[in-house]
Design an enzyme around this catalytic site. Structure first.
Site, PDB file in Angstrom:
ATOM      1  N   LYS A  74       4.511  -0.339  10.216  1.00  0.00           N
ATOM      2  CA  LYS A  74       4.464   0.921   9.502  1.00  0.00           C
ATOM      3  C   LYS A  74       4.017   2.045  10.432  1.00  0.00           C
ATOM      4  CE  LYS A  74       3.573   0.230   5.010  1.00  0.00           C
ATOM      5  NZ  LYS A  74       2.784   0.155   3.779  1.00  0.00           N
TER       6      LYS A  74
ATOM      7  N   GLU B 153       0.876  -1.160   0.000  1.00  0.00           N
ATOM      8  CA  GLU B 153       0.000   0.000   0.000  1.00  0.00           C
ATOM      9  C   GLU B 153       0.917   1.214   0.000  1.00  0.00           C
ATOM     10  OE1 GLU B 153      -2.214   0.950   3.538  1.00  0.00           O
ATOM     11  OE2 GLU B 153      -3.535   2.326   2.466  1.00  0.00           O
TER      12      GLU B 153
ATOM     13  N   ARG C  39       5.294 -12.815   9.431  1.00  0.00           N
ATOM     14  CA  ARG C  39       6.012 -11.587   9.106  1.00  0.00           C
ATOM     15  C   ARG C  39       7.345 -11.569   9.837  1.00  0.00           C
ATOM     16  NH1 ARG C  39       2.117  -7.261  10.190  1.00  0.00           N
ATOM     17  NH2 ARG C  39       3.793  -5.953   9.411  1.00  0.00           N
TER      18      ARG C  39
END
Length: 567
Positions: free
Chosen positions: A279, A43, A269
């Site tokens: 993020k 994104e 992850r």
RNA sequence: UGGGGCGUAGCCAAGUGGCCUAAGGCACCGGUUUUUGGUACCGGCAUUCGGAGGUUCGAAUCCUCCCGCCCCAGCCA
């Protein structure tokens, strides 16, 4: 020294190295797909970090190993958070890491018209409805983790009414947030993602790609799988937190006339000790000024690591070493350090640089004279050849390389002791000059002209070899030493606030460093080894008059360990 | 308390019922070589696989129960 040969070797042997590749190999063996297609779907709301690097290595790597392709797809469904700056930075980072999407660059927003059409399809099939409930009300109706939700009062509107309402949503007839389109699945499901998830919301925001063409935007859940299907993605790889979205992913694919049938697989992850990789937290570090920006060399962003001087190949090597599993794990930062040293040891040119200078005068060396001595550029690579380094009567050595009263295992310079100046001569310290406060300000030495190059014809040995720089030829420079951004392995684990664990000494700027002349011409971004100290990369802040170097990583330092043990 | 996952050495991770008295890497500890106290090289480092039962001639691998950890109640992704 690239990793390409290893990658292709793995491909030739066709050995799955993790459960994802195993799944792909099985699908290839069964002939399920004509071609393997993966995608890397960032994104554009921030910069890529090393965790994204792991994902890219998996997606691009696996696709290449199976002669397939990997798309770069921007998941741009939320214009309130996304910016063109991030799109540009992401593309640069993907390229830098060594991956090539060819012509396959896509945006979820490319599919907005198709996604809208399919939403009408769901409405016509009575599988979606427009809800007038507010966000708060929807939350209440959704129930809790342990209690089932309740049907919205608008759940059973007619197809015609839903269609009309949805068209008016698109036409901008309603306020932001006034209505949403929801899938009609099961408000009592144990899986909350199946309790009539929102598919579209009204949001008047300027989109970096579609501008003001839309005032309704699809949610991630609705856009992602359908974009996969449109692109022909076969294996949609994502992280563990999306595991319980998979039933919704499948539900949408099964209830829509999509051109292909992608499947989602999840892996864990990356977590790295002594740093953060979310993020949200990286954005906080940037916005609150704890670092100088997304590319601060202390940041685990690809831009930061690049500026720090880490080679892309080292990152790829790191990714292959940590593997791909579903275990929650925290990888030791020491492994990354090792990959960086391993790569740079083979590739980085050697140079001499004095970070904390101490003046040395060679008393028996003729005043006003100098000479050039040959130095090896990289002992790990003969092809890199040699260079000439100027030597003179006055030199700089590292302050830490002299001790007036040395401890037992100190092999460096001390009064009366002979050591080697690398590629130059043996020198012996004959006097120590101090200032009024007793600080050592200068050393007086004698050299042995017969030891030119660093070997003695009579075969006598010295224990220590020092790096040095000729004072008359030195280039002044700034060197920035970095440590981990956090002092705790898992920042914020104890107090809940990562800022409680921030390392106040993560940056140390040395303003008075003395470099051998060749270093004055280092290209920005190039990483070299300062002998006996570590790897350093020329920073963009450098000027022709005054280079600036970032310490990428120090050399392993067993002397520091011995010192620590000794007390 | 609902749903979904995960548990092999300090860390990452192979292992898919017998060749496992469990690969490999990082870290750590010894030693050799060395004009970087770097590199390289050699050696050490889990009789045990979250725990307890069970199946089997044989289990880290199969079954049962238990324990621990992670994720989910955004109109974020």
């Amino acid at each position: 020294m690239t990793k390409a040969p290893e990658t292709s070797a793995a491909a030739i042997e066709n050995k799955p190295r993790d459960f994802i590749r195993e799944i792909i190999a099985d699908d290839v063996a069964s002939g399920r797909h004509d071609e393997i297609v993966t995608r890397f779907p960032p994104e554009p709301n921030g910069y890529l970090h090393i965790g994204h690097g792991k994902s890219m290595c998996l997606n691009f790597g696996a696709a290449a190993e199976f002669q397939g392709r990997c798309h770069l797809r921007f998941d741009d469904t939320n214009p309130t958070k996304e910016e063109q700056e991030f799109i540009n930075a992401i593309e640069a980072d993907v390229r830098w890491l060594g991956f090539n999407w060819g012509k396959h660059r896509y945006f979820a927003s490319d599919n907005f018209e198709q996604l809208y059409a399919w939403a009408e399809h769901l409405i016509i099939e009575a599988k979606a409805y427009v809800d007038d409930l507010s966000a708060d009300q929807i939350r209440v109706y959704r129930g809790t983790l342990t209690e089932p939700g309740k049907d919205s009062p608008h759940r059973n509107r007619s197809v015609d009414e839903n269609l009309d309402l949805f068209r008016r949503m698109r036409a901008g007839k309603f306020e932001d947030g006034a209505r949403v389109l929801r899938a009609k699945i099961d408000m009592a499901s144990g899986n909350i993602n199946l309790r009539d998830p929102v598919l579209y919301r009204i949001m008047r925001a300027h989109h970096p790609r579609t501008g003001d063409a839309w005032c309704i935007y699809p949610t991630y859940d609705y856009a992602h799988g359908q974009s996969d299907a449109i692109e022909g993605v076969t294996h949609s790889l994502c992280t563990l937190e999306f595991e319980d979205h998979r039933p919704l992913y499948d539900w949408l694919i099964e209830n829509l006339p999509t051109p292909s049938r992608p499947r989602q697989y999840e892996f864990s992850r990356l977590n790295l000790s002594y740093t953060v990789l979310s993020k949200r937290r990286l954005t906080q570090l940037v916005k609150d000024g704890h670092v100088s920006g997304w590319d601060d060399p202390r940041m685990p962003t690809l831009a930061g690591l690049r500026r720090r001087g880490l080679p892309a190949a080292a990152l790829r090597d790191f990714a292959s070493r940590i593997g791909v599993t579903k275990n929650d794990s925290v990888v030791d930062m020491a492994l990354l350090d090792h990959c960086v040293r391993d790569n740079l040891n083979k590739l980085a040119p050697r140079r001499m640089a004095v970070l904390d200078p101490l003046k040395v005068v060679i008393e028996n060396y003729p005043e006003g004279e100098s000479e050039e001595l040959e130095a090896v550029n990289n002992p790990e690579c003969d092809a890199d050849g040699t260079r000439m380094v100027p030597f003179g009567r006055e030199l700089w050595i590292e302050r830490a390389d002299f001790m007036e009263e040395p401890p037992k295992k100190f092999f460096r310079l001390t009064p009366g002791r002979e050591v080697r100046l690398r590629y130059a001569y043996y020198v012996t310290c004959i006097d120590v000059i101090k200032d009024a406060r007793g600080n050592v300000t200068e050393l007086r030495c004698n050299y042995d002209p017969a030891t030119k190059g660093g070997n003695s014809p009579d075969g006598r040995k010295v224990k220590g070899t020092l790096h040095w720089v000729s004072a008359a030829h030195a280039v002044g420079a700034e060197v920035r030493l970095y440590e981990n951004l956090f002092t705790a392995e898992m920042p914020g684990a104890e107090s809940g606030d990562m800022l409680d664990d921030i390392n106040s000494c993560s940056l140390d700027v040395l303003a008075n460093c003395q470099l051998e002349p060749a270093l004055g011409k280092t290209a920005i971004g190039e990483t070299v080894q300062f002998e006996r100290q570590g790897y350093f990369a020329a920073d963009p802040d450098s000027t022709p008059e005054r280079p600036v170097f970032n310490r990428t990583i120090g050399l392993r330092d067993t002397w520091a360990k011995v010192q620590k043990k000794g007390g």
